[in-house]
Design an enzyme around this catalytic site. Structure first.
Site, short mmCIF file in Angstrom:
data_model
loop_
_atom_site.label_atom_id
_atom_site.label_comp_id
_atom_site.label_asym_id
_atom_site.label_seq_id
_atom_site.Cartn_x
_atom_site.Cartn_y
_atom_site.Cartn_z
N GLU A 99 0.84 -1.21 0.00
CA GLU A 99 0.00 0.00 0.00
C GLU A 99 0.87 1.26 0.00
OE1 GLU A 99 -2.45 -1.39 3.39
OE2 GLU A 99 -4.15 -0.81 2.15
N GLU A 126 -4.04 -9.11 3.91
CA GLU A 126 -4.83 -8.74 5.10
C GLU A 126 -6.00 -9.69 5.33
OE1 GLU A 126 -3.49 -6.70 3.00
OE2 GLU A 126 -2.72 -4.92 4.03
#
Ligand code: NAI
Length: 710
Positions: free
Chosen positions: A112, A132
């Site tokens: 990210e 995640e």
């Protein structure tokens, strides 16, 4: 202001007109509080420095950034500003060029962070991904909003909802990265940046991009993913939350999408699912810590193995070594049995090759690692000898007498027994300190659990050596003590027993299986028994019958099914009937058998609620787990969870039976057990450890912590 209290977590270097920010936070350069603070501060410095035209963000050591710091989960540190998402926004909005230099595994918040940069270059053997979802959460630092804008909806959903990792090559193909740099990564990155500066290229911000494809196309994609997730992942919520957030890229502005992503992320982080998955992750790490064995103990290197018995288990165990590239000698008692065993192994590999999961070259290599033999003396140079012959004490005793004579000095001597006394087997040898149990699970080449059974005399270095070996052959080793069934099967017994009693009292196998499957197990106890083969459980029950107290409740239903030659899937019928496949079909014949058993017991069959089915199956298992802990047969309750996650298909998003008990609250579990005990007596009395913990408002996790501090 850089916080120097814990040392520099981000180094600032400059190369001519380029600032190089190096994340230096071993072991994985996680985005912990200090990294975030220092990155923000260095960016400010680069911004105000007139001589700097561009910034490279990279990592010291083996990778760019391993993502969010999992140790900060559920702690205030995670909320310290700038939070990851704000830092990444700051990078994206930066007025000078920012380039991410990706090396090694760059996952989660690491990717990210890279997506916030204006360009991404990567080393050829690096990996990226957004895992995640595997911890029950969603990428919460812009990942669900940026990745679809960068590479399109379908590939982004595939990556985000599965948590899979991508090689640099695949990442380049999909457009996640801009270039693979092969030679000298830093020098090449600098040249890449200089070229962009030279061409007058400015910041390229993903937030300004549109997700490709028409609304209709994208709606179809979203619906397909939604169906697939609901079908394949029973009750797991995080993939659906990922889908929800990614879908927002189609209807919301970038800023609104980010805001909603943060809300969904917060909800996911507070979920039981996320707590359970994080627990599973830490428990798997913890399992190698054995309180009385120092981590630096000298282990016996295991580079070559011998397996005795080429049956179901021996064959699978030999394959596990061969698959890991270790030579293994497979010894049988006759050429016919050896041939049968080797044929089964070859067929197994061929089936994998046919499915395209193994090249013919690799299949050949693996088969070459297995040296078939009918000569016991071929075990002489093995570092470990594993016995996997018939489950009969006399046979084991005679085999171990031979092993004792022939195995080299210092070899580890292991038995794969599932029910026999490891200490008695060790006692046959003149070196009981070298003997232990290695309880593999079937199919041994597939199942990841290995119960490492520590005998009374087993030396510490033997335990440590086998734990290290487990890792080499891609197993999860868990140390357990000697008792009937060790940890996993001992807990399985009351769980199955309750299944049998429930059908005597009013339920049917399909009712019990449904409740357990709705909880998240792939199969309930009856379907699992049919798959494993009822003859195996029958043989165990017959042995147990010899020592079973007369007044103990026992259901003869399994015997009756087996007496009909119904051994489960392999014979086309067991608790269910099977029509040429794996589809379990409820069978009126079995229902008649069950009804007549209830009549014989003079039991009025009653409707049994799902809640009762669930509690009787699960709580009996948990109670046995508590007894195992108080008897010192498992080191931690979290080790028991690992056993159930890896050996019995306990749903990972539920964390394991002991974690789940903590979640319900031990007071509640204990009260229900007490109520059952009052009603039925039998084996329902709560374990004293469970009672103690419940009375003191404590949990299994608290108990684990105390044990580790001793
Ligand atoms: P199996 O019956 O499939 O294989 C046993 C093999 O040992 C046969 O091929 C037999 O020819 C060979 N054998 C017997 N005596 C021998 C000797 N003296 N020398 C060399 N070879 C000999 O049995 P399976 O299922 O593989 O079980 C082996 C061991 O693993 C048992 O102790 C069993 O309790 C244990 N185990 C079995 C599991 C299962 O699911 N089948 C799971 C975990 C443990």
């Amino acid at each position: 202001m850089i916080n120097n209290q814990t040392g520099d977590k981000v180094l600032f270097e400059s190369h001519e007109n380029i600032a190089i920010l190096i994340i230096n936070n071993p072991p994985v350069n996680a985005l912990s509080k200090h990294v975030r603070l220092e990155l923000a501060s260095h960016l400010k410095r680069a911004e105000s420095d007139q001589n700097i035209d561009a910034v490279i963000i990279c990592g010291a050591g083996k990778n760019l950034c391993g993502g969010a710091d999992i140790r900060e989960f559920n702690t205030p540190d995670r909320e310290v500003e700038p939070m990851s998402r704000d830092l990444i926004n700051l990078i994206e909005d930066f007025q000078k060029l920012v380039i991410a230099e990706i090396r090694g595994p760059t996952f989660g918040g690491g990717l990210e962070l890279a997506l916030g940069c204006h360009y991404r270059v990567a080393e050829a053997d690096s990996f990226v991904g957004l895992p995640e979802v595997l911890r029950g959460v969603i990428p919460g630092a812009g990942g669900t909003q940026r990745l679809p804008r960068l590479i399109g909806l379908s590939p982004a959903l595939d990556i985000i909802t599965s948590g899979k990792s991508l090689s640099a090559e695949n990442a380049l193909k999909l457009g996640v990265i801009d270039e693979i740099l092969d030679e000298d990564l830093r020098a090449d990155t600098i040249s890449f940046v200089q070229k962009l500066i030279g061409e007058g290229v400015g910041p390229r911000r993903i937030k300004d991009m549109e997700v490709g494809g028409s609304l209709d196309e994208n709606t179809v994609i979203i619906n397909n993913f939604s169906d697939k997730i609901k079908k394949t992942l029973r009750g797991v919520k995080a993939p659906l939350l990922c889908l929800e957030s990614v879908s927002n890229t189609l209807s919301l502005s970038f800023e609104e999408g980010l805001k909603t992503e943060a809300e969904i992320s917060k909800k996911a982080m507070a979920s039981e699912e996320s707590r359970a998955l994080v627990h599973a992750f830490f428990s798997e790490r913890q399992v190698t810590k054995i309180p009385d064995i120092p981590s630096d103990i000298k282990v016996r290197p295991i580079r070559k193995a011998a397996v005795i018995g080429a049956g179901t288990m021996g064959g699978g165990i030999a394959m596990s070594f061969a698959n890991a590239g270790l030579p293994v000698t497979l010894i049988e008692m006759s050429p016919e049995n050896l041939e049968k065993g080797m044929n089964r192994i070859t067929q197994n590999y061929s089936a994998t090759a046919k499915r395209g999961r193994l090249s013919s070259e690799e299949m050949k290599n693996r088969l070459n690692n297995i040296n078939p033999s009918i000569n016991y003396s071929d075990m002489k140079d093995a570092d470990i000898v594993i016995e996997a012959v018939f489950e009969e004490m006399e046979v084991k005793r005679s085999v171990f007498t031979q092993i004792d004579l022939l195995a080299k000095e210092n070899a580890v001597l292991a038995t794969n027994t599932s029910t026999l006394d490891v200490d008695e087997i060790a006692g046959v040898t003149n070196r009981p300190e070298d003997v232990l149990g290695t309880h593999f699970f079937s199919p041994a080449n597939v199942m990841t659990l290995l119960e490492v059974v520590r005998g009374k005399m087993t030396s510490k270095d033997v335990i440590a050596s086998v734990m290290a070996m487990a890792k080499t052959i891609n197993k999860v080793g868990v140390v357990v003590g000697v008792c009937d069934g060790f940890v996993g099967n001992r807990m399985l017994a009351p769980y199955f027993r309750q299944g049998d009693f429930l059908i005597e009292e009013g339920a049917m196998p399909q009712d019990v299986d449904r409740v357990i499957e709705e909880f998240g197990f792939r199969m309930g106890p009856f379907r699992v028994s049919d798959l494993a083969g009822l003859d195996i459980s029958w043989a165990i029950e017959k042995r147990r019958a010899e020592t079973r107290p007369e007044d103990e409740r026992y259901s003869p239903l399994l015997d009756r099914i087996c007496e009909l030659g119904r051994y489960g899937q392999k014979t086309g019928a067991g608790w269910y009937r099977y029509e040429g496949g794996r589809n379990a079909i409820p069978d009126p014949l079995v229902e008649d058998l069950i009804n007549s058993r209830s009549r014989e017991m003079v039991l009025n069959r009653r409707t049994i609620q799902d809640d009762e089915i669930f509690k009787r199956c699960l709580y009996s298992m948990i109670n046995e787990g508590a007894k195992i802990l108080e008897e010192g047969l498992a080191i931690r309750s979290s080790d028991i969870d690992v056993i159930w996650l890896h050996g019995y298909g306990f749903p990972r998003h539920r964390g394991g039976p002991m974690f789940y008990a903590d979640l319900i609250g031990l007071r509640e579990v204990c009260d229900v057990l007490q109520q059952y005990h009052k009603e039925w007596g039998d084996k329902w009395e709560p374990a004293s450890l469970l009672r103690e913990l419940a009375n003191s408002g404590s949990s299994f996790a608290d108990w684990d912590n105390k044990q580790m501090k001793r």
